[in-house]
Design a protein around this motif. Structure first.
Motif, mmCIF file in Angstrom:
data_model
loop_
_atom_site.group_PDB
_atom_site.id
_atom_site.type_symbol
_atom_site.label_atom_id
_atom_site.label_comp_id
_atom_site.label_asym_id
_atom_site.label_seq_id
_atom_site.Cartn_x
_atom_site.Cartn_y
_atom_site.Cartn_z
ATOM 1 N N PHE A 88 11.082 2.114 9.522
ATOM 2 C CA PHE A 88 10.042 1.988 10.545
ATOM 3 C C PHE A 88 10.187 0.745 11.430
ATOM 4 O O PHE A 88 10.067 0.862 12.654
ATOM 5 C CB PHE A 88 8.657 2.078 9.900
ATOM 6 N N PRO A 89 10.462 -0.447 10.879
ATOM 7 C CA PRO A 89 10.607 -1.610 11.759
ATOM 8 C C PRO A 89 11.882 -1.584 12.601
ATOM 9 O O PRO A 89 12.051 -2.404 13.495
ATOM 10 C CB PRO A 89 10.597 -2.811 10.816
ATOM 11 N N ILE A 90 12.756 -0.650 12.332
ATOM 12 C CA ILE A 90 13.953 -0.483 13.173
ATOM 13 C C ILE A 90 13.664 0.517 14.287
ATOM 14 O O ILE A 90 13.954 0.279 15.456
ATOM 15 C CB ILE A 90 15.157 -0.009 12.325
ATOM 16 N N VAL A 91 13.051 1.641 13.913
ATOM 17 C CA VAL A 91 12.818 2.727 14.866
ATOM 18 C C VAL A 91 11.776 2.365 15.919
ATOM 19 O O VAL A 91 11.991 2.588 17.121
ATOM 20 C CB VAL A 91 12.417 4.024 14.126
ATOM 21 N N TRP A 92 10.648 1.792 15.494
ATOM 22 C CA TRP A 92 9.563 1.581 16.448
ATOM 23 C C TRP A 92 9.908 0.634 17.599
ATOM 24 O O TRP A 92 9.576 0.957 18.754
ATOM 25 C CB TRP A 92 8.265 1.173 15.745
ATOM 26 N N PRO A 109 11.156 8.785 4.959
ATOM 27 C CA PRO A 109 12.286 7.854 5.052
ATOM 28 C C PRO A 109 11.984 6.558 4.311
ATOM 29 O O PRO A 109 10.812 6.271 4.029
ATOM 30 C CB PRO A 109 12.414 7.611 6.558
ATOM 31 N N PRO A 110 13.003 5.767 4.029
ATOM 32 C CA PRO A 110 12.745 4.459 3.408
ATOM 33 C C PRO A 110 11.860 3.613 4.323
ATOM 34 O O PRO A 110 11.957 3.700 5.555
ATOM 35 C CB PRO A 110 14.129 3.831 3.277
ATOM 36 N N GLN A 158 0.822 -1.192 0.000
ATOM 37 C CA GLN A 158 0.000 0.000 0.000
ATOM 38 C C GLN A 158 0.868 1.259 0.000
ATOM 39 O O GLN A 158 0.616 2.212 -0.735
ATOM 40 C CB GLN A 158 -0.873 -0.034 1.265
ATOM 41 N N TYR A 159 1.898 1.247 0.845
ATOM 42 C CA TYR A 159 2.769 2.414 1.016
ATOM 43 C C TYR A 159 3.497 2.742 -0.289
ATOM 44 O O TYR A 159 3.679 3.905 -0.619
ATOM 45 C CB TYR A 159 3.761 2.154 2.158
ATOM 46 N N THR A 160 3.910 1.722 -1.047
ATOM 47 C CA THR A 160 4.619 1.969 -2.304
ATOM 48 C C THR A 160 3.706 2.586 -3.358
ATOM 49 O O THR A 160 4.184 3.255 -4.269
ATOM 50 C CB THR A 160 5.248 0.672 -2.873
#
Length: 153
Positions: free
Chosen positions: A48-52, A43-44, A32-34
């Motif tokens: 998100f799965p790193i930051v959260w 950001p790439p 969906q995001y793409t």
């Protein structure tokens, strides 16, 4: 319950909750995001799965510090309000594609984070300070949500 178990629960539960919400609300988010028009400052998606998980861990640690000092703190209620709003946002934005409503909801989330920071700070200065990166990232996410909503109306 011993101190180490309490620590692991406080840090692990927000991470586990965020992971569960991510799984349930964001299943098709990458695809969906793409397809969305995103602002140039987005950001790439791999960010998100790193930051959260880092932010959820920090939130949990701040909560742990406050709970071990003051179990009746007003900040504990605010903590659960902001955590709930945080989780709900993913459903609004990704699962239900209600990006305008997600933006409004995130306004309330930012207020709840500020209230949590303020009340945590009064109980434990470090606990309040630990939430600063979360507030900053969520503020950035607010701008990202706004621009994404604006570009895809």
């Amino acid at each position: 319950m011993n101190k180490a178990t309490r620590f692991l629960l406080h840090v692990g539960l927000p991470v586990a909750g965020g992971s569960l919400v991510g799984y349930l609300a964001n299943r098709n988010a990458k695809k969906q995001y793409t397809k969305l028009k995103t602002p140039t400052f987005a950001p790439p998606k791999e960010t998100f799965p790193i930051v959260w998980p880092l932010l959820y861990s920090t939130m949990g640690y701040a909560h742990y510090r406050v709970v071990k000092t003051d179990t009746n703190s007003e900040g504990i209620a605010w903590y659960y309000v902001q955590l709930t709003l945080n989780y709900v946002w993913s459903f609004l934005f990704f699962k239900w594609q209600l990006r305008g409503l997600a933006l409004i909801e995130m306004s309330f989330l930012l207020v709840a984070i500020l209230m949590t920071m303020q009340t945590f700070y009064r109980v434990d200065t470090m606990a309040g300070a630990l939430l600063i990166p979360y507030f900053l990232w969520t503020s950035f996410a607010f701008a990202l949500n706004f621009e994404t909503w604006r570009l895809n109306r």
